[in-house]
Design a protein around this motif. Structure first.
Motif, PDB file in Angstrom:
ATOM      1  N   TYR A 112       0.837  -1.204   0.000  1.00  0.00           N
ATOM      2  CA  TYR A 112       0.000   0.000   0.000  1.00  0.00           C
ATOM      3  C   TYR A 112       0.874   1.257   0.000  1.00  0.00           C
ATOM      4  O   TYR A 112       0.626   2.206  -0.737  1.00  0.00           O
ATOM      5  CB  TYR A 112      -0.930   0.006   1.218  1.00  0.00           C
ATOM      6  CG  TYR A 112      -1.736   1.270   1.321  1.00  0.00           C
ATOM      7  CD1 TYR A 112      -2.938   1.406   0.642  1.00  0.00           C
ATOM      8  CD2 TYR A 112      -1.272   2.356   2.068  1.00  0.00           C
ATOM      9  CE1 TYR A 112      -3.662   2.576   0.714  1.00  0.00           C
ATOM     10  CE2 TYR A 112      -1.991   3.528   2.144  1.00  0.00           C
ATOM     11  CZ  TYR A 112      -3.185   3.638   1.460  1.00  0.00           C
ATOM     12  OH  TYR A 112      -3.889   4.803   1.517  1.00  0.00           O
ATOM     13  N   ILE A 113       1.892   1.258   0.848  1.00  0.00           N
ATOM     14  CA  ILE A 113       2.775   2.428   0.935  1.00  0.00           C
ATOM     15  C   ILE A 113       3.495   2.653  -0.397  1.00  0.00           C
ATOM     16  O   ILE A 113       3.568   3.785  -0.888  1.00  0.00           O
ATOM     17  CB  ILE A 113       3.774   2.267   2.094  1.00  0.00           C
ATOM     18  CG1 ILE A 113       3.019   2.333   3.427  1.00  0.00           C
ATOM     19  CG2 ILE A 113       4.869   3.337   2.038  1.00  0.00           C
ATOM     20  CD1 ILE A 113       3.844   1.928   4.625  1.00  0.00           C
ATOM     21  N   GLU A 114       4.009   1.590  -0.996  1.00  0.00           N
ATOM     22  CA  GLU A 114       4.696   1.729  -2.289  1.00  0.00           C
ATOM     23  C   GLU A 114       3.747   2.233  -3.370  1.00  0.00           C
ATOM     24  O   GLU A 114       4.119   3.065  -4.191  1.00  0.00           O
ATOM     25  CB  GLU A 114       5.298   0.393  -2.716  1.00  0.00           C
ATOM     26  CG  GLU A 114       6.514  -0.004  -1.912  1.00  0.00           C
ATOM     27  CD  GLU A 114       7.065  -1.365  -2.297  1.00  0.00           C
ATOM     28  OE1 GLU A 114       6.265  -2.282  -2.619  1.00  0.00           O
ATOM     29  OE2 GLU A 114       8.295  -1.525  -2.270  1.00  0.00           O
ATOM     30  N   ALA A 115       2.515   1.770  -3.373  1.00  0.00           N
ATOM     31  CA  ALA A 115       1.542   2.171  -4.387  1.00  0.00           C
ATOM     32  C   ALA A 115       1.094   3.622  -4.212  1.00  0.00           C
ATOM     33  O   ALA A 115       0.680   4.269  -5.173  1.00  0.00           O
ATOM     34  CB  ALA A 115       0.335   1.236  -4.356  1.00  0.00           C
ATOM     35  N   ASN A 116       1.176   4.136  -3.001  1.00  0.00           N
ATOM     36  CA  ASN A 116       0.678   5.483  -2.713  1.00  0.00           C
ATOM     37  C   ASN A 116       1.783   6.474  -2.359  1.00  0.00           C
ATOM     38  O   ASN A 116       1.500   7.541  -1.809  1.00  0.00           O
ATOM     39  CB  ASN A 116      -0.351   5.416  -1.585  1.00  0.00           C
ATOM     40  CG  ASN A 116      -1.622   4.740  -2.037  1.00  0.00           C
ATOM     41  OD1 ASN A 116      -2.431   5.355  -2.712  1.00  0.00           O
ATOM     42  ND2 ASN A 116      -1.770   3.470  -1.709  1.00  0.00           N
ATOM     43  N   ILE A 117       3.015   6.163  -2.708  1.00  0.00           N
ATOM     44  CA  ILE A 117       4.131   7.014  -2.335  1.00  0.00           C
ATOM     45  C   ILE A 117       4.008   8.415  -2.928  1.00  0.00           C
ATOM     46  O   ILE A 117       4.329   9.407  -2.254  1.00  0.00           O
ATOM     47  CB  ILE A 117       5.492   6.368  -2.701  1.00  0.00           C
ATOM     48  CG1 ILE A 117       6.656   7.178  -2.123  1.00  0.00           C
ATOM     49  CG2 ILE A 117       5.641   6.187  -4.196  1.00  0.00           C
ATOM     50  CD1 ILE A 117       6.710   7.184  -0.632  1.00  0.00           C
ATOM     51  N   ALA A 118       3.528   8.540  -4.145  1.00  0.00           N
ATOM     52  CA  ALA A 118       3.403   9.865  -4.771  1.00  0.00           C
ATOM     53  C   ALA A 118       2.418  10.741  -3.990  1.00  0.00           C
ATOM     54  O   ALA A 118       2.682  11.932  -3.768  1.00  0.00           O
ATOM     55  CB  ALA A 118       2.969   9.722  -6.221  1.00  0.00           C
ATOM     56  N   MET A 121       4.062  11.759  -0.641  1.00  0.00           N
ATOM     57  CA  MET A 121       5.125  12.755  -0.837  1.00  0.00           C
ATOM     58  C   MET A 121       4.547  14.121  -1.200  1.00  0.00           C
ATOM     59  O   MET A 121       5.093  15.155  -0.803  1.00  0.00           O
ATOM     60  CB  MET A 121       6.118  12.278  -1.901  1.00  0.00           C
ATOM     61  CG  MET A 121       6.886  11.024  -1.495  1.00  0.00           C
ATOM     62  SD  MET A 121       7.675  11.106   0.138  1.00  0.00           S
ATOM     63  CE  MET A 121       8.950  12.304  -0.167  1.00  0.00           C
ATOM     64  N   ALA A 122       3.444  14.142  -1.922  1.00  0.00           N
ATOM     65  CA  ALA A 122       2.780  15.414  -2.242  1.00  0.00           C
ATOM     66  C   ALA A 122       2.270  16.077  -0.965  1.00  0.00           C
ATOM     67  O   ALA A 122       2.395  17.298  -0.797  1.00  0.00           O
ATOM     68  CB  ALA A 122       1.634  15.177  -3.223  1.00  0.00           C
ATOM     69  N   HIS A 123       1.702  15.294  -0.068  1.00  0.00           N
ATOM     70  CA  HIS A 123       1.249  15.835   1.219  1.00  0.00           C
ATOM     71  C   HIS A 123       2.425  16.370   2.030  1.00  0.00           C
ATOM     72  O   HIS A 123       2.327  17.429   2.658  1.00  0.00           O
ATOM     73  CB  HIS A 123       0.491  14.774   2.026  1.00  0.00           C
ATOM     74  CG  HIS A 123      -0.905  14.553   1.554  1.00  0.00           C
ATOM     75  ND1 HIS A 123      -1.941  15.373   1.913  1.00  0.00           N
ATOM     76  CD2 HIS A 123      -1.440  13.609   0.734  1.00  0.00           C
ATOM     77  CE1 HIS A 123      -3.054  14.947   1.342  1.00  0.00           C
ATOM     78  NE2 HIS A 123      -2.767  13.871   0.624  1.00  0.00           N
ATOM     79  N   ARG A 124       3.524  15.655   2.020  1.00  0.00           N
ATOM     80  CA  ARG A 124       4.710  16.111   2.744  1.00  0.00           C
ATOM     81  C   ARG A 124       5.221  17.438   2.174  1.00  0.00           C
ATOM     82  O   ARG A 124       5.605  18.329   2.922  1.00  0.00           O
ATOM     83  CB  ARG A 124       5.826  15.072   2.661  1.00  0.00           C
ATOM     84  CG  ARG A 124       5.686  13.959   3.638  1.00  0.00           C
ATOM     85  CD  ARG A 124       6.942  13.135   3.669  1.00  0.00           C
ATOM     86  NE  ARG A 124       6.811  12.046   4.626  1.00  0.00           N
ATOM     87  CZ  ARG A 124       7.754  11.168   4.852  1.00  0.00           C
ATOM     88  NH1 ARG A 124       8.898  11.223   4.204  1.00  0.00           N
ATOM     89  NH2 ARG A 124       7.569  10.215   5.742  1.00  0.00           N
ATOM     90  N   ALA A 125       5.247  17.522   0.852  1.00  0.00           N
ATOM     91  CA  ALA A 125       5.731  18.749   0.215  1.00  0.00           C
ATOM     92  C   ALA A 125       4.849  19.939   0.589  1.00  0.00           C
ATOM     93  O   ALA A 125       5.352  21.032   0.883  1.00  0.00           O
ATOM     94  CB  ALA A 125       5.783  18.561  -1.295  1.00  0.00           C
ATOM     95  N   ARG A 126       3.533  19.731   0.596  1.00  0.00           N
ATOM     96  CA  ARG A 126       2.610  20.812   0.983  1.00  0.00           C
ATOM     97  C   ARG A 126       2.822  21.202   2.447  1.00  0.00           C
ATOM     98  O   ARG A 126       2.800  22.378   2.787  1.00  0.00           O
ATOM     99  CB  ARG A 126       1.159  20.391   0.746  1.00  0.00           C
ATOM    100  CG  ARG A 126       0.765  20.434  -0.723  1.00  0.00           C
ATOM    101  CD  ARG A 126      -0.752  20.353  -0.911  1.00  0.00           C
ATOM    102  NE  ARG A 126      -1.339  19.084  -0.511  1.00  0.00           N
ATOM    103  CZ  ARG A 126      -1.385  17.994  -1.273  1.00  0.00           C
ATOM    104  NH1 ARG A 126      -0.871  18.012  -2.486  1.00  0.00           N
ATOM    105  NH2 ARG A 126      -1.959  16.896  -0.835  1.00  0.00           N
ATOM    106  N   ALA A 127       3.030  20.232   3.294  1.00  0.00           N
ATOM    107  CA  ALA A 127       3.250  20.517   4.717  1.00  0.00           C
ATOM    108  C   ALA A 127       4.552  21.295   4.923  1.00  0.00           C
ATOM    109  O   ALA A 127       4.623  22.204   5.743  1.00  0.00           O
ATOM    110  CB  ALA A 127       3.278  19.220   5.516  1.00  0.00           C
ATOM    111  N   GLU A 128       5.575  20.933   4.176  1.00  0.00           N
ATOM    112  CA  GLU A 128       6.862  21.649   4.281  1.00  0.00           C
ATOM    113  C   GLU A 128       6.721  23.107   3.817  1.00  0.00           C
ATOM    114  O   GLU A 128       7.353  23.993   4.383  1.00  0.00           O
ATOM    115  CB  GLU A 128       7.936  20.916   3.479  1.00  0.00           C
ATOM    116  CG  GLU A 128       8.410  19.629   4.140  1.00  0.00           C
ATOM    117  CD  GLU A 128       9.395  18.855   3.299  1.00  0.00           C
ATOM    118  OE1 GLU A 128       9.860  19.357   2.251  1.00  0.00           O
ATOM    119  OE2 GLU A 128       9.705  17.717   3.692  1.00  0.00           O
TER     120      GLU A 128
END
Length: 132
Positions: A112-118, A121-128
């Motif tokens: 699941y994590i591998e399939a949803n990594i994009a 990572m998009a959420h992380r980028a927005r949070a940063e």
């Protein structure tokens, strides 16, 4: 209800992760640690691996951490350590039936994590961006 000091004499029927002194927490730590989860999922792929094969296939793990992880998973009953009487001794690691059961569940999570990594990572980028 508090856990008894000695669980050797009292049969534990079911754990409660939300109780501070429940032994299920240490098992959860072993299984969901970075290296524990990777070892379980990797061992699910083949019948057995030697220590050096595991160290090579799991990028970034030190020999010390791999040894500690394998020891903990073996003590929990998830991993079987088999020593073959050869010179030098050949040691292989494989999953027990209990280990296969938990590894299949861990594999579902890692898939699941591998399939949803994009998405993650998009959420992380927005949070940063928000914190910058």
């Amino acid at each position: 209800m508090a856990w008894p000091k000695s669980t050797k004499t009292i049969r534990i029927r079911r754990g409660n992760l939300f109780t501070a002194d429940c032994p299920t927490r240490s098992i959860l730590d072993d299984v969901t640690s970075r290296w524990g989860s990777l070892v379980l999922v990797l061992l699910l792929q083949e019948d057995s691996y030697r220590f050096s094969e595991l160290a090579y296939l799991i990028g970034g793990v030190s020999e010390k951490m791999l040894a500690q992880t394998l020891r903990a998973l073996e003590q929990d009953g998830f991993v079987l350590r088999t020593v073959h009487a050869t010179k030098p001794p050949k040691v292989e690691y494989s999953l027990t039936e209990l280990g296969k059961d938990i590894a299949e569940r861990m594999q579902a999570l890692t898939t699941y994590i591998e399939a949803n990594i994009a998405r993650v990572m998009a959420h992380r980028a927005r949070a940063e961006k928000k914190t910058a």
